[in-house]
Design a protein around this motif. Structure first.
Motif, short mmCIF file in Angstrom:
data_model
loop_
_atom_site.label_atom_id
_atom_site.label_comp_id
_atom_site.label_asym_id
_atom_site.label_seq_id
_atom_site.Cartn_x
_atom_site.Cartn_y
_atom_site.Cartn_z
N VAL A 1 7.58 -2.22 1.55
CA VAL A 1 6.30 -1.55 1.29
C VAL A 1 6.34 -0.24 2.08
O VAL A 1 6.32 -0.25 3.32
CB VAL A 1 5.11 -2.44 1.74
N ASN B 1 -5.93 -9.71 2.65
CA ASN B 1 -4.61 -9.16 2.97
C ASN B 1 -4.42 -7.72 2.52
O ASN B 1 -3.39 -7.13 2.76
CB ASN B 1 -3.50 -10.04 2.41
N VAL C 1 11.03 -7.33 -0.54
CA VAL C 1 10.02 -6.34 -0.93
C VAL C 1 9.90 -5.34 0.23
O VAL C 1 9.70 -5.75 1.37
CB VAL C 1 8.66 -7.02 -1.18
C1 MAN Z 1 -0.13 -8.48 -2.08
C2 MAN Z 1 0.16 -9.75 -1.31
C3 MAN Z 1 0.39 -9.44 0.14
C4 MAN Z 1 1.45 -8.38 0.29
C5 MAN Z 1 1.12 -7.16 -0.56
C6 MAN Z 1 2.21 -6.11 -0.55
O1 MAN Z 1 -1.34 -7.97 -1.70
O2 MAN Z 1 1.31 -10.35 -1.84
O3 MAN Z 1 0.79 -10.58 0.85
O4 MAN Z 1 1.56 -8.02 1.63
O5 MAN Z 1 0.89 -7.55 -1.89
O6 MAN Z 1 3.41 -6.61 -1.05
#
Ligand code: MAN
Length: 359
Positions: free
Chosen positions: A155, A87, A153
């Motif tokens: 990003v 991910n 959250v």
């Molecule tokens: C981590 C995980 C991901 C998420 C990123 C950014 O890598 O929780 O699922 O997308 O953080 O929040």
């Protein structure tokens, strides 16, 4: 524990935002009961754009702050990639990029909490530049007075991973209030009422210079926007299912015995993070006092269902919504499973209390 449970939604049941995209996950849903008794979920839809083999990686980034979901594609040459996970991609220059981009989508569930009645066709709430250029994730919704308050959250290109806030009167139109817990921060939940004249939140600073393990902090605010008077409250414990880090689950629920917080705790074995679930009970008048907690020897729930043990990310049960049943005896716990699906579990409140250790 004998509990009723069900997979509510899988990626194939959700229409992608663009015809050539694919949905990787419908996960980590916020949950709130509506005035008509039905339950509204705001699930995180994680999607990926088409990658053409042999070419450089293309990473979608949101470029429009209108209601249009408009993308540009950042091209990343393969040589820039240091490490690429399922991910997240770590670049040599020290930055990271996600393999998916997420938005929030509205789902309507029957009053008993177990039947999906409607899934929106496209994004309900998405990132905009400065508030989720790389997507919005993992919402929680709480009703405070007559207003619904959503934390999520974001990003973003320049701001990184932050805790952001939006409010709504009708669960349809959301007013963005921006970042409330700056980078790096996740898992922000707000209590449903003011305590001693202040709003109270739990959140989880991610840290960059780590002197301590990541834990759940408590914070106070006069207006939901400016937060302070903070401290670490619910920390990882040695030799426990939650010994690596902790993060809040759904917003705390008021009970006669105290504020009930369901949280996730992580243990890492051979580089595999195992996300389990526990609870704490916080004093009604002073939530800085922890009255009880799930013992270290066993969590309340572990990622042992098939859809939790293996998924987009394995070994994850990640609760983000909790709604009491209409008779008040159980909690309908909405969780992501394996970062791929959304599930519901009907957990008797008595069981949660019985499985805590009182201090
Ligand atoms: C981590 C995980 C991901 C998420 C990123 C950014 O890598 O929780 O699922 O997308 O953080 O929040």
């Amino acid at each position: 524990m004998n509990i009723q449970k069900k997979v509510l939604l899988t990626p194939s049941e959700v229409r992608p935002s663009f015809s050539d995209w694919s949905v990787q996950g419908v996960l980590n849903p916020a949950a709130v009961r509506m005035p008509n008794k039905k339950i509204l979920l705001m699930a995180r839809i994680a999607e990926s754009s088409v990658q053409r083999p042999g070419e450089q990686l293309t990473c979608p980034i949101i470029v429009s702050d209108s209601e249009e979901y408009e993308m540009a594609y950042q091209k990343i040459k393969k040589e820039r990639v240091l490490k690429s996970g399922v991910n997240i991609i770590h670049l040599r220059e020290g930055l990271c990029r996600l393999t998916t981009i997420s938005h929030l989508r509205r789902i309507i569930v029957s009053p008993d909490g177990f039947t999906v009645e409607k899934v929106d066709d496209g994004p309900t709430f998405m990132g905009v530049p400065g508030d989720g250029d790389y997507g919005v994730e993992d919402a929680r919704i709480v009703k405070i007075g007559s207003q619904y308050v959503m934390t999520y959250v974001s990003v973003s290109l320049h701001e990184g991973v932050c805790g952001s806030l939006a409010v709504s009167k009708n669960l349809v139109d959301w007013e963005r209030k921006g970042i409330i817990f700056r980078q790096q921060n996740k898992d922000v939940v707000i209590f449903p009422e003011k305590i001693r004249g202040k709003y109270v939140a739990l959140h989880r600073p991610e840290g960059t210079m780590n002197f301590s393990k990541r834990s759940i902090w408590i914070s106070h605010s006069p207006d939901l926007i400016y937060w302070g008077k903070e401290k670490s409250l619910i920390r990882p414990r040695d030799n426990s299912w939650d010994d690596a880090w902790t993060g809040a689950g759904p917003p705390p629920i008021k009970t006669k015995k105290g504020w009930l917080l369901i949280y996730h705790g992580v243990k890492t074995i051979d580089e595999q993070n195992i996300y389990s679930v526990g609870s704490v009970l916080l004093d009604l008048k002073n939530p800085e006092i922890v009255l009880a907690r799930t013992p270290t020897k066993a969590p309340l729930l572990e990622p042992k269902e098939k859809y939790e043990a293996s998924g987009f990310v394995n070994q994850v049960v990640f609760p983000t919504g909790a709604v009491p049943t209409l008779d008040g005896k159980d909690i309908l716990l909405y969780s992501g499973g394996g970062d791929k699906i959304s599930s519901v579990k009907k957990v008797p409140i008595k069981e949660i209390f019985a499985r805590m250790e009182y201090f």
